[in-house]
Design a protein around this motif. Sequence first.
Motif, PDB file in Angstrom:
ATOM      1  N   ILE A   1      78.645 -51.780  19.264  1.00 16.05           N
ATOM      2  CA  ILE A   1      79.186 -50.832  20.243  1.00 16.05           C
ATOM      3  C   ILE A   1      80.483 -50.216  19.737  1.00 16.05           C
ATOM      4  N   GLU A   2      81.327 -51.042  19.149  1.00 19.14           N
ATOM      5  CA  GLU A   2      82.599 -50.534  18.635  1.00 19.14           C
ATOM      6  C   GLU A   2      82.383 -49.534  17.500  1.00 19.14           C
ATOM      7  N   ARG A   3      81.386 -49.758  16.675  1.00 20.19           N
ATOM      8  CA  ARG A   3      81.108 -48.827  15.584  1.00 20.19           C
ATOM      9  C   ARG A   3      80.612 -47.477  16.117  1.00 20.19           C
ATOM     10  N   VAL A   4      79.742 -47.521  17.123  1.00 16.40           N
ATOM     11  CA  VAL A   4      79.296 -46.257  17.720  1.00 16.40           C
ATOM     12  C   VAL A   4      80.463 -45.550  18.384  1.00 16.40           C
ATOM     13  N   ARG A   5      81.300 -46.311  19.068  1.00 16.00           N
ATOM     14  CA  ARG A   5      82.464 -45.715  19.737  1.00 16.00           C
ATOM     15  C   ARG A   5      83.365 -44.995  18.728  1.00 16.00           C
ATOM     16  N   ARG A   6      83.579 -45.594  17.583  1.00 15.85           N
ATOM     17  CA  ARG A   6      84.429 -44.962  16.565  1.00 15.85           C
ATOM     18  C   ARG A   6      83.777 -43.701  16.019  1.00 15.85           C
ATOM     19  N   ALA A   7      82.467 -43.744  15.814  1.00 16.77           N
ATOM     20  CA  ALA A   7      81.760 -42.546  15.341  1.00 16.77           C
ATOM     21  C   ALA A   7      81.873 -41.417  16.359  1.00 16.77           C
ATOM     22  N   VAL A   8      81.782 -41.762  17.639  1.00 14.19           N
ATOM     23  CA  VAL A   8      81.917 -40.759  18.701  1.00 14.19           C
ATOM     24  C   VAL A   8      83.324 -40.174  18.702  1.00 14.19           C
ATOM     25  N   GLU A   9      84.325 -41.030  18.588  1.00 14.21           N
ATOM     26  CA  GLU A   9      85.709 -40.543  18.576  1.00 14.21           C
ATOM     27  C   GLU A   9      85.947 -39.583  17.414  1.00 14.21           C
ATOM     28  N   THR A  10      85.432 -39.915  16.250  1.00 17.60           N
ATOM     29  CA  THR A  10      85.581 -39.025  15.099  1.00 17.60           C
ATOM     30  C   THR A  10      84.882 -37.696  15.352  1.00 17.60           C
TER      31      THR A  10
ATOM     32  N   LEU B   1      75.965 -32.036  17.051  1.00 18.54           N
ATOM     33  CA  LEU B   1      76.555 -32.676  15.868  1.00 18.54           C
ATOM     34  C   LEU B   1      76.469 -34.183  15.973  1.00 18.54           C
ATOM     35  N   GLY B   2      76.071 -34.812  14.868  1.00 15.98           N
ATOM     36  CA  GLY B   2      76.080 -36.266  14.795  1.00 15.98           C
ATOM     37  C   GLY B   2      76.531 -36.723  13.426  1.00 15.98           C
ATOM     38  N   ILE B   3      77.429 -37.682  13.384  1.00 13.74           N
ATOM     39  CA  ILE B   3      77.868 -38.248  12.113  1.00 13.74           C
ATOM     40  C   ILE B   3      77.422 -39.698  12.027  1.00 13.74           C
ATOM     41  N   LYS B   4      77.458 -40.236  10.821  1.00 15.20           N
ATOM     42  CA  LYS B   4      77.238 -41.670  10.616  1.00 15.20           C
ATOM     43  C   LYS B   4      78.491 -42.236   9.979  1.00 15.20           C
ATOM     44  N   GLN B   5      79.078 -43.197  10.672  1.00 16.01           N
ATOM     45  CA  GLN B   5      80.341 -43.805  10.229  1.00 16.01           C
ATOM     46  C   GLN B   5      80.184 -45.318  10.276  1.00 16.01           C
ATOM     47  N   ASN B   6      80.442 -45.974   9.158  1.00 13.42           N
ATOM     48  CA  ASN B   6      80.258 -47.433   9.077  1.00 13.42           C
ATOM     49  C   ASN B   6      78.865 -47.855   9.520  1.00 13.42           C
ATOM     50  N   GLY B   7      77.874 -47.021   9.153  1.00 10.74           N
ATOM     51  CA  GLY B   7      76.482 -47.376   9.403  1.00 10.74           C
ATOM     52  C   GLY B   7      75.953 -47.057  10.778  1.00 10.74           C
TER      53      GLY B   7
ATOM     54  N   CYS C   1      75.844 -44.197  14.313  1.00  9.47           N
ATOM     55  CA  CYS C   1      75.780 -42.750  14.536  1.00  9.47           C
ATOM     56  C   CYS C   1      76.373 -42.320  15.872  1.00  9.47           C
ATOM     57  N   SER C   2      76.750 -41.055  15.896  1.00 12.58           N
ATOM     58  CA  SER C   2      77.042 -40.332  17.135  1.00 12.58           C
ATOM     59  C   SER C   2      76.008 -39.221  17.265  1.00 12.58           C
ATOM     60  N   ASP C   3      75.911 -38.641  18.462  1.00 14.08           N
ATOM     61  CA  ASP C   3      75.004 -37.506  18.694  1.00 14.08           C
ATOM     62  C   ASP C   3      75.492 -36.800  19.952  1.00 14.08           C
ATOM     63  N   ILE C   4      76.215 -35.706  19.777  1.00  8.42           N
ATOM     64  CA  ILE C   4      76.883 -35.034  20.894  1.00  8.42           C
ATOM     65  C   ILE C   4      76.610 -33.535  20.816  1.00  8.42           C
ATOM     66  N   GLN C   5      76.403 -32.913  21.981  1.00 11.65           N
ATOM     67  CA  GLN C   5      76.280 -31.463  22.060  1.00 11.65           C
ATOM     68  C   GLN C   5      77.395 -30.903  22.938  1.00 11.65           C
ATOM     69  N   ARG C   6      77.945 -29.783  22.495  1.00 10.18           N
ATOM     70  CA  ARG C   6      78.982 -29.113  23.261  1.00 10.18           C
ATOM     71  C   ARG C   6      78.683 -27.613  23.358  1.00 10.18           C
TER      72      ARG C   6
ATOM     73  N   HIS D   1      67.603 -40.634  24.359  1.00 11.36           N
ATOM     74  CA  HIS D   1      67.039 -41.575  23.397  1.00 11.36           C
ATOM     75  C   HIS D   1      68.109 -42.586  23.020  1.00 11.36           C
ATOM     76  N   LEU D   2      67.680 -43.709  22.475  1.00 17.19           N
ATOM     77  CA  LEU D   2      68.616 -44.717  22.012  1.00 17.19           C
ATOM     78  C   LEU D   2      69.387 -44.208  20.796  1.00 17.19           C
ATOM     79  N   LEU D   3      70.586 -44.707  20.654  1.00 19.43           N
ATOM     80  CA  LEU D   3      71.497 -44.301  19.582  1.00 19.43           C
ATOM     81  C   LEU D   3      72.077 -45.554  18.948  1.00 19.43           C
ATOM     82  N   GLY D   4      72.178 -45.558  17.620  1.00 15.94           N
ATOM     83  CA  GLY D   4      72.745 -46.718  16.944  1.00 15.94           C
ATOM     84  C   GLY D   4      72.801 -46.497  15.453  1.00 15.94           C
ATOM     85  N   ARG D   5      72.048 -47.282  14.708  1.00 20.26           N
ATOM     86  CA  ARG D   5      72.005 -47.103  13.261  1.00 20.26           C
ATOM     87  C   ARG D   5      71.382 -45.767  12.881  1.00 20.26           C
ATOM     88  N   SER D   6      70.549 -45.243  13.756  1.00 19.97           N
ATOM     89  CA  SER D   6      69.957 -43.915  13.583  1.00 19.97           C
ATOM     90  C   SER D   6      70.277 -43.088  14.815  1.00 19.97           C
ATOM     91  N   ALA D   7      70.227 -41.770  14.660  1.00 19.00           N
ATOM     92  CA  ALA D   7      70.444 -40.905  15.826  1.00 19.00           C
ATOM     93  C   ALA D   7      69.349 -41.139  16.850  1.00 19.00           C
TER      94      ALA D   7
END
Length: 445
Positions: free
Chosen positions: A162-171, A245-251, A253-258, A323-329
């Motif tokens: 959860i913390e890794r996804v949170r960091r990817a989202v923040e970035t 946009l979605g990035i992968k950080q420390n393995g 992912c994020s997935d956000i639309q604006r 959809h679920l989000l984690g190691r993959s978008a």
Amino acid sequence: MTDDRRLIREKLEQATTILDEFDVDLWLTFVRETMLVTDPALELIYDGDVTWQSAFLIGRDGRRTAIIGHFDAENVRALGAYTNIVDYHEGVAQPLLEALTDHAPRSIAINYSEDDVAADGLTHGMYRLLTGYLADTPWAANLTSAAPIIAALRGRKTPAEIERVRRAVETTERVFDEIEAFVRPGMTQKQIADFVHERIDGMGLDYAWPKPFNPIVTCGPESAMGHAAPGDVVLQRGHTFHIDLGIKQNGYCSDIQRMWYVLEEGEDTAPPAVQRAFDVVLGAIEVGEAALCCGVAGWQVDEVAREFIVDNGYPEYMHAFGHLLGRSAHDGATVLGPRWERYKGICDLEVEAGNIFTLELHVVVPERGMMSLEEDVIVTETGVDYLSTPRRACVIFASGCQGFRTAAGKRSRLGKSPVGRCDLILATRIGINSEISYSLGPMVN
């Protein structure tokens, strides 16, 4: 021990608990040449690649056996997560049968699924090899799908995940801030995407889906919708502007639309049709969020959001609500989608605590473009928490000013020039027996 290896050990311990929950004695992942053909489940239980045929056996009793080619064995030993490591030179069959005799399972779960791609990593050839090895043994008739096990293991995120996804989202949200400061009318989709690529590459980060299609940039009504690569469509005044946009950080992912709206000359607020489209999309996400809780089937969450869109005069969106989000978008298993053929099985799975979902949908504003939002949320025992900062107001861009502004007239963090007010039309919420209905008035064309 590295954080990545600590995470693998956490998931292996979690797998043991899940096996006991589903009354399965042994989970077998059978792979080879994983640089060429990988099993999506392997990354949950091992942090490397293998060359020769290899078997990873996870028992409900806590024992873990890895049968691995001799020249790959040291990498498994270094992980420090398997209680028994058997390396071989000539063939995997004999050590595999000996390990199964030692584990003595009544049932063996293997990685195949008709519905969940994340649980369907056992190739047909490897399946034939395995069943050939097991012929004339008591285990041949006791193979079952590991799909429920993998769905639970992949879907129930640990605190570290959860913390890794949170960091990817923040970035990702910081990149969106930079996009708001950079974009101007007259730029093409590709120019905007190139700027995003420079920022992500400059930070040494990866992409949640392939770079040529990430970010998705939609400028007005002439842009292709969906998973299209950015092209030469120009951002114009009077049009909507959308980025996925979605990035992968420390393995992870994020997935956000604006969304943004670019003001026409002489406008100081978004047209009613644009503002109303934003309100309906936001309202649908909010009713879907209210329905998202432990024990609810994925299709039930989608249904309330879909009905909200249709009840407010727009066509239904032709995709899942989340959809679920984690190691993959798209992280496999549970989908917040309708009971269509393509979501068979996975839309019937129940939401669980620890699931991280996207909440997303869109409508089209004639002659203006699409209106779409996507948020990242985590399901808890008591409700839903946002990992992304939810977009609650329509953000507008005025020609000649630096930066975007919210519908309430507040400058975005990187905006510098004042711009007129664009009032947000607030939904009327009526709670009846824990259900929420919204009324937004007649549709504005």
